[in-house]
Design a protein around this motif. Structure first.
Motif, PDB file in Angstrom:
ATOM      1  N   SER A 141       0.808  -1.215   0.000  1.00  0.00           N
ATOM      2  CA  SER A 141       0.000   0.000   0.000  1.00  0.00           C
ATOM      3  C   SER A 141       0.843   1.268   0.000  1.00  0.00           C
ATOM      4  O   SER A 141       0.300   2.362  -0.168  1.00  0.00           O
ATOM      5  CB  SER A 141      -0.942   0.014   1.207  1.00  0.00           C
ATOM      6  OG  SER A 141      -1.919  -1.001   1.107  1.00  0.00           O
ATOM      7  N   TRP A 142       2.157   1.134   0.179  1.00  0.00           N
ATOM      8  CA  TRP A 142       2.998   2.338   0.172  1.00  0.00           C
ATOM      9  C   TRP A 142       2.954   3.034  -1.192  1.00  0.00           C
ATOM     10  O   TRP A 142       3.240   4.226  -1.300  1.00  0.00           O
ATOM     11  CB  TRP A 142       4.437   2.000   0.558  1.00  0.00           C
ATOM     12  CG  TRP A 142       5.324   1.431  -0.510  1.00  0.00           C
ATOM     13  CD1 TRP A 142       5.398   0.128  -0.905  1.00  0.00           C
ATOM     14  CD2 TRP A 142       6.294   2.136  -1.291  1.00  0.00           C
ATOM     15  NE1 TRP A 142       6.357  -0.034  -1.890  1.00  0.00           N
ATOM     16  CE2 TRP A 142       6.925   1.195  -2.142  1.00  0.00           C
ATOM     17  CE3 TRP A 142       6.709   3.461  -1.365  1.00  0.00           C
ATOM     18  CZ2 TRP A 142       7.918   1.543  -3.059  1.00  0.00           C
ATOM     19  CZ3 TRP A 142       7.702   3.803  -2.273  1.00  0.00           C
ATOM     20  CH2 TRP A 142       8.294   2.846  -3.102  1.00  0.00           C
ATOM     21  N   LEU A 143       2.530   2.296  -2.203  1.00  0.00           N
ATOM     22  CA  LEU A 143       2.408   2.862  -3.540  1.00  0.00           C
ATOM     23  C   LEU A 143       1.096   3.623  -3.724  1.00  0.00           C
ATOM     24  O   LEU A 143       0.868   4.231  -4.766  1.00  0.00           O
ATOM     25  CB  LEU A 143       2.504   1.742  -4.577  1.00  0.00           C
ATOM     26  CG  LEU A 143       3.851   1.011  -4.609  1.00  0.00           C
ATOM     27  CD1 LEU A 143       3.762  -0.264  -5.420  1.00  0.00           C
ATOM     28  CD2 LEU A 143       4.927   1.936  -5.161  1.00  0.00           C
ATOM     29  N   GLY A 144       0.249   3.586  -2.704  1.00  0.00           N
ATOM     30  CA  GLY A 144      -1.053   4.254  -2.766  1.00  0.00           C
ATOM     31  C   GLY A 144      -2.171   3.238  -2.846  1.00  0.00           C
ATOM     32  O   GLY A 144      -2.063   2.247  -3.578  1.00  0.00           O
ATOM     33  N   ASN A 145      -3.254   3.478  -2.088  1.00  0.00           N
ATOM     34  CA  ASN A 145      -4.368   2.541  -2.096  1.00  0.00           C
ATOM     35  C   ASN A 145      -5.646   3.249  -1.657  1.00  0.00           C
ATOM     36  O   ASN A 145      -5.616   4.069  -0.731  1.00  0.00           O
ATOM     37  CB  ASN A 145      -4.090   1.357  -1.155  1.00  0.00           C
ATOM     38  CG  ASN A 145      -4.981   0.165  -1.441  1.00  0.00           C
ATOM     39  OD1 ASN A 145      -5.450  -0.023  -2.561  1.00  0.00           O
ATOM     40  ND2 ASN A 145      -5.212  -0.643  -0.434  1.00  0.00           N
ATOM     41  N   LEU A 146      -6.734   2.962  -2.335  1.00  0.00           N
ATOM     42  CA  LEU A 146      -8.017   3.580  -2.005  1.00  0.00           C
ATOM     43  C   LEU A 146      -8.371   3.395  -0.537  1.00  0.00           C
ATOM     44  O   LEU A 146      -8.299   2.287  -0.008  1.00  0.00           O
ATOM     45  CB  LEU A 146      -9.132   2.975  -2.867  1.00  0.00           C
ATOM     46  CG  LEU A 146      -9.204   3.416  -4.333  1.00  0.00           C
ATOM     47  CD1 LEU A 146     -10.202   2.545  -5.079  1.00  0.00           C
ATOM     48  CD2 LEU A 146      -9.600   4.875  -4.426  1.00  0.00           C
ATOM     49  N   GLY A 147      -8.747   4.481   0.111  1.00  0.00           N
ATOM     50  CA  GLY A 147      -9.208   4.412   1.490  1.00  0.00           C
ATOM     51  C   GLY A 147      -8.102   4.230   2.512  1.00  0.00           C
ATOM     52  O   GLY A 147      -8.386   3.990   3.687  1.00  0.00           O
ATOM     53  N   GLN A 148      -6.849   4.348   2.080  1.00  0.00           N
ATOM     54  CA  GLN A 148      -5.736   4.125   3.005  1.00  0.00           C
ATOM     55  C   GLN A 148      -4.695   5.256   2.937  1.00  0.00           C
ATOM     56  O   GLN A 148      -3.493   4.999   2.962  1.00  0.00           O
ATOM     57  CB  GLN A 148      -5.067   2.783   2.715  1.00  0.00           C
ATOM     58  CG  GLN A 148      -5.921   1.570   3.086  1.00  0.00           C
ATOM     59  CD  GLN A 148      -5.121   0.284   3.114  1.00  0.00           C
ATOM     60  OE1 GLN A 148      -4.324   0.028   2.219  1.00  0.00           O
ATOM     61  NE2 GLN A 148      -5.331  -0.506   4.139  1.00  0.00           N
ATOM     62  N   GLY A 149      -5.164   6.476   2.878  1.00  0.00           N
ATOM     63  CA  GLY A 149      -4.239   7.598   2.789  1.00  0.00           C
ATOM     64  C   GLY A 149      -3.273   7.651   3.956  1.00  0.00           C
ATOM     65  O   GLY A 149      -2.067   7.896   3.779  1.00  0.00           O
TER      66      GLY A 149
END
Length: 247
Positions: A141-149
């Motif tokens: 998720s360090w690359l970006g993920n919906l709902g996980q700012g």
């Protein structure tokens, strides 16, 4: 027994991914200190039943004094610290425009600042003896993920922190690497099997080229390798353990 007589700390190891990592290190011969926010007697007993050496220390990684005491306890008890695995983390998901400041800060405090404290305290000791392994657990998720700012920001911070630590410590014989697990079976992710009759779980598995979720021991295997002498020339790397899910 690649890690025979080595001493390791694994944070957030009372259950789930952290426990899987601790079990693997113990199987490889390491003496493991399991750190968690609550007593982890069951985790210690599980490792000891399999012939491993383990103890637990209650610590909140977001509290600097707790982490300092954790490292002191480890060195006082086992005489050294060879391996630091900063695994402790939480998630408080939500779309950015709805995310509370409290949920933002809580994830940053534990996932990123907690990793900073663990890395810093381990380095203080390891730099004195010119040897050591620091392995920080990030996420795909360090690359970006919906709902996980909040989570993505924290885990991206872990990558930058670790690469910096690697550059600063390489001449001291210390390696610092990051592992990014993909979709791994833990108490947290297994809850998805209860959502929409398992549809959420199935959807996640469809995103994995290998077709199935990983297990904590899959991550533990990589941790054990990076902690071993076999990985003595590997530092500042980001290693994905996700069945091809993380590109």
């Amino acid at each position: 027994m690649r890690l025979k007589d080595k001493v390791a700390i694994v944070t957030g190891a009372g259950r789930g991914l952290g426990l899987g990592i601790a079990e693997k290190l113990a199987k490889e011969g390491a003496k493991v200190v399991i750190a968690d926010v609550s007593p982890a007697a069951d985790a210690v007993e599980k490792i000891q039943k399999n012939g491993g050496c383990a103890s637990f220390f209650v610590a909140n990684v977001a509290n600097q004094e707790d982490v300092q005491n954790l490292v002191k306890y480890t060195v006082d008890t086992y005489g050294t610290l060879d391996i630091m695995v900063n695994n402790a983390g939480i998630n408080r998901d939500g779309m950015l425009h709805k995310m509370s400041v409290e949920n933002w800060q809580m994830v940053i405090d534990i996932d990123l600042t907690g990793t900073f404290y663990g890395t810093q305290e381990a380095l203080k000791y390891m730099r004195e003896k010119n040897e050591g392994r620091i392995i920080n657990i990030s996420s795909g998720s360090w690359l970006g993920n919906l709902g996980q700012g909040n989570y993505a920001a924290a885990k991206a911070g872990v990558v930058g922190l670790t690469k910096t630590a690697a550059r600063e410590s390489a001449r001291k014989g210390i390696t610092c690497n990051v592992i990014c697990p993909g979709f791994i079976e833990t108490d947290m992710t297994l809850k998805l099997k209860e959502v929409n009759d398992g549809a959420a779980w199935a959807s996640m598995e469809q995103r994995i080229p290998m077709g199935y979720a990983g297990k904590p021991e899959d991550v533990g295997n990589m941790v054990a390798f990076l902690a071993s002498d076999e990985a003595s020339y590997i530092t500042a790397e980001v290693v994905n353990v996700g069945g091809g899910m993380i590109v």
